[in-house]
Scaffold this motif. Structure first.
Motif, PDB file in Angstrom:
ATOM      1  N   GLU A  93       0.857  -1.202   0.000  1.00 27.35           N
ATOM      2  CA  GLU A  93       0.000   0.000   0.000  1.00 27.35           C
ATOM      3  C   GLU A  93       0.887   1.243   0.000  1.00 27.35           C
ATOM      4  N   GLN A  94       1.898   1.190   0.884  1.00 24.12           N
ATOM      5  CA  GLN A  94       2.815   2.312   1.037  1.00 24.12           C
ATOM      6  C   GLN A  94       3.597   2.568  -0.270  1.00 24.12           C
ATOM      7  N   LEU A  95       4.038   1.483  -0.879  1.00 21.03           N
ATOM      8  CA  LEU A  95       4.806   1.615  -2.127  1.00 21.03           C
ATOM      9  C   LEU A  95       3.973   2.320  -3.199  1.00 21.03           C
ATOM     10  N   ILE A  96       2.683   1.986  -3.244  1.00 20.63           N
ATOM     11  CA  ILE A  96       1.822   2.550  -4.293  1.00 20.63           C
ATOM     12  C   ILE A  96       1.385   3.979  -3.933  1.00 20.63           C
ATOM     13  N   THR A  97       0.968   4.174  -2.688  1.00 23.13           N
ATOM     14  CA  THR A  97       0.366   5.471  -2.344  1.00 23.13           C
ATOM     15  C   THR A  97       1.383   6.510  -1.871  1.00 23.13           C
ATOM     16  N   ALA A  98       2.386   6.099  -1.126  1.00 24.29           N
ATOM     17  CA  ALA A  98       3.344   7.074  -0.596  1.00 24.29           C
ATOM     18  C   ALA A  98       4.600   7.170  -1.471  1.00 24.29           C
ATOM     19  N   ASP A  99       5.172   6.016  -1.797  1.00 28.43           N
ATOM     20  CA  ASP A  99       6.392   6.052  -2.639  1.00 28.43           C
ATOM     21  C   ASP A  99       6.059   6.277  -4.111  1.00 28.43           C
ATOM     22  N   LYS A 100       4.807   6.054  -4.463  1.00 26.75           N
ATOM     23  CA  LYS A 100       4.323   6.246  -5.839  1.00 26.75           C
ATOM     24  C   LYS A 100       5.221   5.562  -6.863  1.00 26.75           C
ATOM     25  N   VAL A 101       5.453   4.282  -6.635  1.00 26.63           N
ATOM     26  CA  VAL A 101       6.275   3.524  -7.586  1.00 26.63           C
ATOM     27  C   VAL A 101       5.504   3.347  -8.896  1.00 26.63           C
ATOM     28  N   GLY A 111       2.350 -16.660   0.967  1.00 26.63           N
ATOM     29  CA  GLY A 111       1.500 -15.852   1.850  1.00 26.63           C
ATOM     30  C   GLY A 111       1.634 -14.373   1.546  1.00 26.63           C
ATOM     31  N   ALA A 112       2.867 -13.904   1.417  1.00 28.17           N
ATOM     32  CA  ALA A 112       3.115 -12.487   1.145  1.00 28.17           C
ATOM     33  C   ALA A 112       2.638 -12.131  -0.263  1.00 28.17           C
ATOM     34  N   ILE A 113       2.794 -13.052  -1.211  1.00 31.05           N
ATOM     35  CA  ILE A 113       2.351 -12.779  -2.587  1.00 31.05           C
ATOM     36  C   ILE A 113       0.831 -12.600  -2.616  1.00 31.05           C
ATOM     37  N   LEU A 114       0.157 -13.443  -1.851  1.00 34.47           N
ATOM     38  CA  LEU A 114      -1.300 -13.339  -1.797  1.00 34.47           C
ATOM     39  C   LEU A 114      -1.719 -11.968  -1.242  1.00 34.47           C
ATOM     40  N   SER A 115      -0.995 -11.498  -0.225  1.00 34.75           N
ATOM     41  CA  SER A 115      -1.262 -10.165   0.333  1.00 34.75           C
ATOM     42  C   SER A 115      -1.015  -9.088  -0.712  1.00 34.75           C
ATOM     43  N   ALA A 116       0.135  -9.182  -1.380  1.00 35.61           N
ATOM     44  CA  ALA A 116       0.492  -8.178  -2.389  1.00 35.61           C
ATOM     45  C   ALA A 116      -0.504  -8.192  -3.544  1.00 35.61           C
ATOM     46  N   MET A 117      -1.003  -9.381  -3.847  1.00 34.01           N
ATOM     47  CA  MET A 117      -1.957  -9.516  -4.955  1.00 34.01           C
ATOM     48  C   MET A 117      -3.236  -8.726  -4.663  1.00 34.01           C
ATOM     49  N   ALA A 120      -2.427  -5.069  -5.166  1.00 36.12           N
ATOM     50  CA  ALA A 120      -2.270  -4.785  -6.602  1.00 36.12           C
ATOM     51  C   ALA A 120      -3.640  -4.719  -7.275  1.00 36.12           C
ATOM     52  N   GLN A 121      -4.524  -5.618  -6.859  1.00 29.71           N
ATOM     53  CA  GLN A 121      -5.871  -5.648  -7.446  1.00 29.71           C
ATOM     54  C   GLN A 121      -6.635  -4.362  -7.110  1.00 29.71           C
ATOM     55  N   ARG A 122      -6.484  -3.906  -5.856  1.00 32.18           N
ATOM     56  CA  ARG A 122      -7.208  -2.698  -5.435  1.00 32.18           C
ATOM     57  C   ARG A 122      -6.767  -1.478  -6.234  1.00 32.18           C
ATOM     58  N   TYR A 123      -5.478  -1.428  -6.582  1.00 29.95           N
ATOM     59  CA  TYR A 123      -4.951  -0.247  -7.296  1.00 29.95           C
ATOM     60  C   TYR A 123      -4.743  -0.512  -8.792  1.00 29.95           C
ATOM     61  N   HIS A 124      -5.230  -1.670  -9.262  1.00 24.06           N
ATOM     62  CA  HIS A 124      -5.122  -2.031 -10.685  1.00 24.06           C
ATOM     63  C   HIS A 124      -3.677  -2.006 -11.181  1.00 24.06           C
ATOM     64  N   LYS A 125      -2.793  -2.601 -10.399  1.00 22.30           N
ATOM     65  CA  LYS A 125      -1.381  -2.660 -10.790  1.00 22.30           C
ATOM     66  C   LYS A 125      -1.047  -4.082 -11.242  1.00 22.30           C
ATOM     67  N   VAL A 126      -0.138  -4.169 -12.196  1.00 27.10           N
ATOM     68  CA  VAL A 126       0.361  -5.485 -12.614  1.00 27.10           C
ATOM     69  C   VAL A 126       1.252  -6.046 -11.503  1.00 27.10           C
ATOM     70  N   LEU A 127       1.110  -7.329 -11.217  1.00 29.36           N
ATOM     71  CA  LEU A 127       1.997  -7.956 -10.228  1.00 29.36           C
ATOM     72  C   LEU A 127       2.623  -9.218 -10.831  1.00 29.36           C
ATOM     73  N   ILE A 128       3.924  -9.154 -11.035  1.00 28.45           N
ATOM     74  CA  ILE A 128       4.662 -10.354 -11.448  1.00 28.45           C
ATOM     75  C   ILE A 128       5.228 -10.948 -10.160  1.00 28.45           C
ATOM     76  N   HIS A 129       5.081 -12.244  -9.996  1.00 34.57           N
ATOM     77  CA  HIS A 129       5.601 -12.850  -8.759  1.00 34.57           C
ATOM     78  C   HIS A 129       6.399 -14.099  -9.092  1.00 34.57           C
ATOM     79  N   HIS A 130       7.384 -14.395  -8.216  1.00 35.33           N
ATOM     80  CA  HIS A 130       8.299 -15.492  -8.579  1.00 35.33           C
ATOM     81  C   HIS A 130       8.010 -16.834  -7.938  1.00 35.33           C
ATOM     82  N   THR A 131       7.283 -16.862  -6.802  1.00 32.53           N
ATOM     83  CA  THR A 131       7.243 -18.135  -6.066  1.00 32.53           C
ATOM     84  C   THR A 131       5.863 -18.458  -5.507  1.00 32.53           C
TER      85      THR A 131
END
Lengths: 401, 285
Positions: A93-101, A111-117, A120-131
Motif C-alpha cells: 500500500e505504502q509503495l503505491i500510495t506514498a512512494d508512488k512507484v 503468503g506475502a504474494i497473496l497479500s500483495a496480490m 495490486a488488485q485494489r490499485y489495478h497494478k500489474v503484479l509479477i511474482h516469482h514463487t
C-alpha cells in the motif's frame, strides 16, 4: 510598448527558456522508473529471500547497463516485510500510495504474494511474482507467475514424478506419502495420493504433520515399518533434512525418495540425501544454461551470492524463478511500450516470454501456462535434472536402488 | 487406525523421551526463573540459541569438541543470565512486564544471530552426530542420549541443591516470602543474581544440546516456546524435576500419538493434557 506588455513578453520568454532548459535536463538525466517490492529480509523466510534480493540487484544492474526501460533508468525499492504477509500488505500500500512507484514486483513467498496480490488488485497494478505455490488462489487477472507450475500442479507435478519413476529400471509398486500441512505443499501431496492410485501404486502409509514439527523420530519409525518402494515427502525447507536424519538414526534408508520443496543447499550437501529427488525449473547444466543470458547471470550470481554470504551460491529454482520474474516484467513493459499497467498486462497475456526457465505463456486459467517442472536428483552432492530426458544433465539418468 | 508393532511403539516412545528431555532442559531454567524469581524469561530461548550458534562456531570453525565448548559457554551464559537479572531488578520490572521485556531482548538476540550467521541453516557436523548404537531392537542416537543424561544430571543436581544446601533453602524461602526471608538476613538481590546465573548457564547447556541435534536457524527460537512452557506448567513453576517430567510426558504422549494415529494430532494431545491438568489443578497456573 506599455510596461504591462513588456513584462508579459519577458515572462513568456522566461517560461519558454525554462521549459527548454527543463526539457534538456529531462533528456540528459531522465527520472528513473521506480519498481517497488518487499522481501522477507528478516524473519524465518530471510534465507531464501536473500537469494531474491541478490537476483533483483543483478537484474536491475544489467537492465540499466542495457539502457534501462523506455529510455529511463530503473530503480528498485525493496522493503523488509519481516516474513509477515500482513506487513507485506501494508508495505505494498505504502509503495503505491506514498512512494508512488511506477511498477510492482512480487514478494517472497506464497503468503506475502497473496497479500500483495490483493493490494495490486485494489490499485489495478500489474503484479509479477516469482514463487506463488497455489495457482488456484491466484484470481487477479493482472498477476503473472514466474513459478511455472501450470494451473493444476496437484495433478501434473505428481504425474511427472511418478512417470519418471515408471520409466526407471525398477518402477515402484508401493508408495508412502508423508506430508507437512504447509498450504502450498499439502494440496500437492493430496494430489500425489490420487495420481498414485490412478497409476496403480499401493499406498502403504499416509501421514500429515503440522508445519514446525520438532520430532521426526516417530514419523521415521512409521516409514521404516511401512518400508515403501517410493517415499513421497511433502516437505518444505528443512523438514526433508530432518526426516532424513531421523530415518538415519534408526538405521533406515528409503528406497526411492522425493522431497517437494527442500532447502536446496542443505539437502544436496547432506550425505544422507544421495538419490533424493525433487522438482526443478532450472539447474546449472545444459540445456538450461544454453538459454540466452543464463551463462552471464550464473557467473554474476556466483560472485554476488558469495559476497552476500549465501552458503550455496548455485543458481537453482529460487534464483532462476526470480530472474524469470524480472524478465517477464521487462518484456511486458517493452512490449506495451509504456508503464500503463493495463497495457502491460494485456501484452503479457497475449504473448510468450522467453526466459531462462523456458518459453512462458500466460493464457491459461489464472494466467498460468504450462507446468514446466522437471525431476531432479541428488547425485554426488549435486542436484542434476534427470527427467524428462531432453532436460537431463549430460549423461545423467534417474538412479534407483 | 492400525495397531503399531511393538518395535515401532517402543522406538517412537524412546524418541519422545529424548525430545522430552530437551523440552525439560530448556524448561528447567524457565521454570526456576518464573517460580523463584517471578521473571517470565522469553530471552532464555534466545540465550539457548545464541549458545547453540557459539557452539557451532567454536566447533566448526575453531575445531573444538562441541562438549568442550561448555567450558566457555557455561560461564559466559551464567554471566549473561545474571546481567539480565540485574537489569530487570534495576528497572523494577514486574513479572508481566518481564515477559514483554525479555521478548524484546529475544528479538534483539535473534537479529544479532541473523546479522552474524545469516538466516541460512547451520548444521554442526560433529563426531557425535552420526553415532547410533543398538539396544535390543531399538536404535539409540548418541546426541539425544547425551541430552537425556545431561538433563537428568542437572535436574537431580538442582533438586538436591534446592533441598539440601543453604543456598537452595534461601532461594525457596525468598520465593515463598521475600520480606520475611530478608528479615532472617538473606540477601535477596545476591541470591537472585546467583539463581539467574544458574538459569543462564542452563540455557547455555541446552544450546549445546540443540547444536548437537538440530540444524540451526535464528527463527527456530520461537518454535520451542509453546511446548516448553507447557512442560513447565505441567511440571510446576520453580520445580527442579517438574519440567523434565512434564517434558517427557509431553514428548512421549506426542510420539505415541504419532505412532498410533497421525503426527498432526500430536500437539492436540499434549496441549489437551495441559488444559486438563490446569482445570483439575488450577493452582499450577
Amino acid at each position: 510598448m506599455s510596461i504591462i506588455a513588456r513584462t508579459a513578453r519577458w515572462a513568456c520568454a522566461a517560461c519558454v527558456g525554462l521549459a527548454m532548459a527543463s526539457g534538456a535536463w529531462a533528456q540528459a538525466g531522465q527520472p528513473p522508473i521506480r519498481i517497488g517490492s518487499t522481501l522477507a529480509l528478516t524473519g524465518p523466510l530471510a534465507a531464501t529471500s536473500l537469494v531474491h534480493k541478490v537476483v533483483g540487484e543483478i537484474y536491475v544492474e544489467q537492465l540499466n547497463k542495457r539502457g534501462g526501460l523506455l529510455g529511463r533508468p530503473v530503480e528498485w525499492i525493496v522493503k523488509d516485510d519481516q516474513s509477515k504477509p500482513d506487513l507485506a500488505r501494508t508495505l505494498y500500500e505504502q509503495l503505491i500510495t506514498a512512494d508512488k512507484v511506477d511498477l510492482l514486483m512480487g514478494p517472497y513467498a506464497t503468503g506475502a504474494i497473496l497479500s500483495a496480490m490483493g493490494v495490486a488488485q485494489r490499485y489495478h497494478k500489474v503484479l509479477i511474482h516469482h514463487t506463488f505455490g497455489i495457482p488456484s488462489m491466484a484470481k487477479y487477472d493482472m498477476q503473472f507467475p514466474a513459478w511455472s507450475l501450470g494451473p493444476d500442479p496437484g495433478t501434473t507435478v505428481p504425474t511427472t514424478v511418478l512417470k519418471a519413476l515408471a520409466a526407471s529400471p525398477k518402477p515402484p509398486k508401493t508408495i508412502a506419502i508423508v506430508t507437512s500441512k504447509f498450504p502450498s505443499v499439502h494440496f500437492m501431496s493430496l494430489g500425489a495420493r490420487e495420481v498414485a492410485k490412478k497409476m496403480g501404486l499401493k499406498e502403504v502409509l499416509f501421514l500429515e504433520w503440522d508445519f514446525g514439527n520438532l520430532d521426526y523420530g516417530p514419523i521415521a519409525a512409521r516409514i521404516k515399518d511401512a518400508n515403501p518402494d517410493f517415499l513421497w515427502v511433502g516437505a518444505i525447507g528443512l523438514e526433508g533434512n530432518q526426516l532424513l536424519e531421523a530415518m538415519h538414526k534408526i538405521d533406515y534408508t528409503p528406497h526411492e525418495h522425493f522431497y517437494l520443496y527442500p532447502a536446496p543447499g542443505p539437502m544436496s550437501k547432506s550425505p544422507l540425501a544421495n538419490d533424493a529427488m525433487s522438482v526443478t525449473l532450472f539447474e546449472e547444466h545444459p540445456p538450461f544454461t544454453n538459454a540466452p543470458g543464463a551463462a552471464e547471470f550464473i557467473k554474476l550470481y556466483h560472485e554476488r551470492a558469495a559476497k552476500a554470504g549465501i552458503p550455496d551460491p548455485t543458481v537453482e529454482v529460487q534464483a532462476a524463478a526470480s530472474y524469470t520474474a524480472w524478465q517477464i516484467l521487462e518484456a511486458g513493459v517493452r512490449g506495451a511500450g509504456s508503464l500503463d499497467d493495463k497495457a502491460i498486462a494485456a501484452w503479457i497475456k497475449t504473448h510468450r516470454v522467453q526466459t531462462i526457465t523456458g518459453n512462458l505463456r500466460f493464457d491459461g486459467p489464472n494466467n498460468y501456462g504450462d507446468d514446466l517442472m522437471k525431476v531432479k536428483q541428488v547425485q554426488n552432492g549435486h542436484w542434476v535434472t534427470v527427467y524428462p530426458k531432453e532436460f537431463a544433465a549430460p549423461g545423467a539418468t534417474l538412479q534407483v536402488q | 487406525m492400525t495397531f503399531p508393532s511393538g518395535t515401532l511403539l517402543a522406538q517412537s516412545a524412546l524418541s519422545g523421551v529424548f525430545i522430552g528431555s530437551l523440552y525439560g532442559l530448556l524448561g528447567l531454567g524457565v521454570g526456576l526463573a518464573w517460580g523463584l524469581l517471578h521473571v517470565i524469561n522469553l530471552a532464555h530461548f534466545a540465550f539457548a540459541f545464541l549458545a547453540a550458534y557459539l557452539c557451532y562456531q567454536l566447533a566448526s570453525v575453531g575445531g573444538m569438541d562441541p562438549l568442550l565448548t561448555l567450558a566457555l559457554i557455561v560461564p559466559l551464559f551464567a554471566a549473561l543470565g545474571a546481567a539480565l537479572q540485574w537489569v530487570l531488578e534495576r528497572f523494577d520490572v514486574s513479572p508481566l512486564n518481564s515477559l514483554l521485556a525479555t521478548f524484546g531482548i529475544a528479538a534483539i538476540i535473534e537479529a544479532g544471530i541473523q546479522w552474524e550467521w545469516t538466516a541460512d541453516f547451520r548444521k554442526l557436523e560433529s563426531v557425535y552426530a552420526g553415532r547410533t548404537f543398538k539396544v535390543g531392537v531399538l536404535f539409540v542416537p548418541l546426541p539425544e542420549l547425551l541430552t537425556l543424561l545431561l538433563s537428568l544430571i542437572l535436574a537431580f543436581g538442582i533438586w538436591a541443591a534446592m533441598r539440601y544446601t543453604n543456598l537452595g533453602r534461601a532461594l525457596r524461602a525468598l520465593a515463598e516470602d521475600a520480606p520475611i526471608a530478608a528479615a532472617f538476613g538473606i540477601n535477596r538481590r545476591a541470591h537472585a543474581l546467583v539463581l539467574a546465573g544458574v538459569c543462564g548457564a542452563l540455557a547455555g547447556i541446552a544450546g549445546v544440546c540443540l547444536a548437537l541435534t538440530y540444524t540451526l536457524t535464528p527463527s527456530q527460537i520461537y518454535a520451542w516456546v509453546g511446548v516448553v512452557f507447557a512442560a513447565v506448567m505441567l511440571g510446576g513453576l520453580g520445580s527442579a524435576l517438574g519440567p523434565l517430567t512434564g517434558g517427557i510426558v509431553i514428548g512421549v504422549s506426542e510420539a505415541v500419538t504419532m505412532a498410533f494415529v497421525s503426527p498432526s494430532w500430536a500437539p492436540i494431545v499434549s496441549f489437551s493434557l495441559l488444559i486438563g491438568l490446569l482445570l483439575l489443578k488450577p493452582e499450577r497456573s
